[in-house]
Structures are given as C-alpha cells and as structure tokens.
Design a protein around this motif. Structure first.
Motif: not given
Length: 228
Positions: A48-77
């Motif tokens: 539920k809170s992931w959109p907050i993370v996405e929005s904040c990081l995107s302003k700094h040139g970082v993309l991110c994804t959340l995969d609850l099936v595989k159990g990982n969070m990723k960030v892309f510079k």
C-alpha cells in the motif's frame, strides 16, 4: 532451536546484492536489489505504501519495483540521476523498509539533515548479545524494556525508533541517534533500565529549555527598560 537465538525467534534474513550491468534500456545503467524473507514483515502495508517510495525515488532518477511473489524489492539508477550516490541511499531505504520502517519515515533519509542507524542487538555477527555474551533470556527481558520506552525516546529526541526482531532502526537528527544508541547499548549489554534514564534526560532537557526561555525574557525586559 538455533544457537543464534535472536535470529531463530525473530528472523531478519536479508540478502543484499549490487550488480553492475549493461541494460537493454538506454536510460538504466546500474541495478541493485534487496531480497527479503521475514515472516513478520507486513507485506500488505508495504504494498500500500509502495507508491510513496516510487514517487519519491523517481524524483531523484531512481526507478523501483516490488515483487511480493519472488520476495524482493529492486531499485534502478537511471542516467538522469544527478547524485552519484543516490543508488546507495535508495538501498538504505530498502534496508529500512525490510525492517518494517514505514515508507514515510524511510524516505526521509534522502534528506541530508536526517541520519539513520541500524543497531544489531541480538546474537548475530556484530550484535550486542554476541559481543557481550548475553543469554537468550537476558536478551528477551532487556528487549522488552526497550520496547516499553520507544514512545519516550521519540518524544525525547525526535527520532523514529523501530524495534524489529534483533535490530533497532533509528531515523532522525544525529545527536538524537547518538543518545538512543547509548541507551540501547547500556540496556542490552549492561542491563541499565532505559525508562528512568529517559525520564532524567527529559527532565534535564525541560530545565534547560525553561532556563533559555527565562534568559530570553530577561533580555527582552532589559531592552524594553533601556528604550524607556
């Protein structure tokens, strides 16, 4: 039961990996990700809170994804990121999120005026129990003492305090983090009750605040008398 008792009772198994990779997308140059598997992690709240993370990081040139099936969070510079160290700050955010730190607190670490610290209090490598030979029973009892003063520590220092398994995550001003770290170490390592100490520091802080207010008031009265 594992000999590493805090990990057995409060699993926080987290694997962190950095990759330098050539991506198909032209705008992505570095990939980093953190995998988590913690049965105490509230994944519904994280989602539920992931959109907050996405929005904040995107302003700094970082993309991110959340995969609850595989159990990982990723960030892309991305190549549009102006801060060369932003990927490491993004990883810090994932580390905090994986310890159930609320997203709105975790993203504050992007602000240079906010510091963070993760204190290992258990029997894991580098943990306070491991260093000082604290037993499982002692650990659980002292951990409960800390749990009872979290609100007081926040009121005293303005720092977010997040107790999770065998770690405590702190976010806030540097001086506040230093104060809490000392209280935590003394409690876990030397069985110094934290509650009386918090009350004493709060009282001392209040006295200093009142003294400053009185001094300011006296100066203002002196200036008014001088002008008259």
């Amino acid at each position: 039961m594992s000999e590493d008792y805090p990990n057995a009772d409060y699993p926080n198994a987290i694997v962190l990996q950095l990759e330098e990779a050539l991506m198909v997308q032209d705008d992505i140059e570095v990939v980093s990700y953190i995998k988590f598997y913690d049965r105490f992690l509230d994944t519904d709240l994280l989602q539920k809170s992931w959109p907050i993370v996405e929005s904040c990081l995107s302003k700094h040139g970082v993309l991110c994804t959340l995969d609850l099936v595989k159990g990982n969070m990723k960030v892309f510079k991305t190549k549009g990121a102006e801060d060369e160290d932003i990927i490491f700050k993004a990883i810090d955010i994932l580390q905090l999120l994986s310890r159930s730190v609320p997203a709105r607190w975790a993203i504050r670490t992007l602000d240079c005026s906010w510091q963070h610290e993760i204190i290992k209090i258990g029997n894991q490598e580098g943990g306070i129990c491991n260093i000082f030979g604290i037993s499982k029973e002692q650990f659980l009892a002292r951990r409960n003492l800390l749990a009872g003063v979290i609100k007081g520590l926040f009121e005293l220092t303005g720092c977010g305090v997040f107790l999770k398994g065998n770690t405590i995550a702190l976010i806030g001003p540097l001086q506040g983090i230093k104060t809490i770290t000392k209280i935590v170490e003394d409690c876990i390592a030397h069985n110094v009750p934290p509650a009386p100490r918090v009350r004493r520091i709060k009282k001392k802080t209040e006295l200093m605040k009142n003294a400053r207010i009185k001094m300011t008031s006296d100066v203002m009265m002196s200036l008014e008398a001088f002008h008259v």
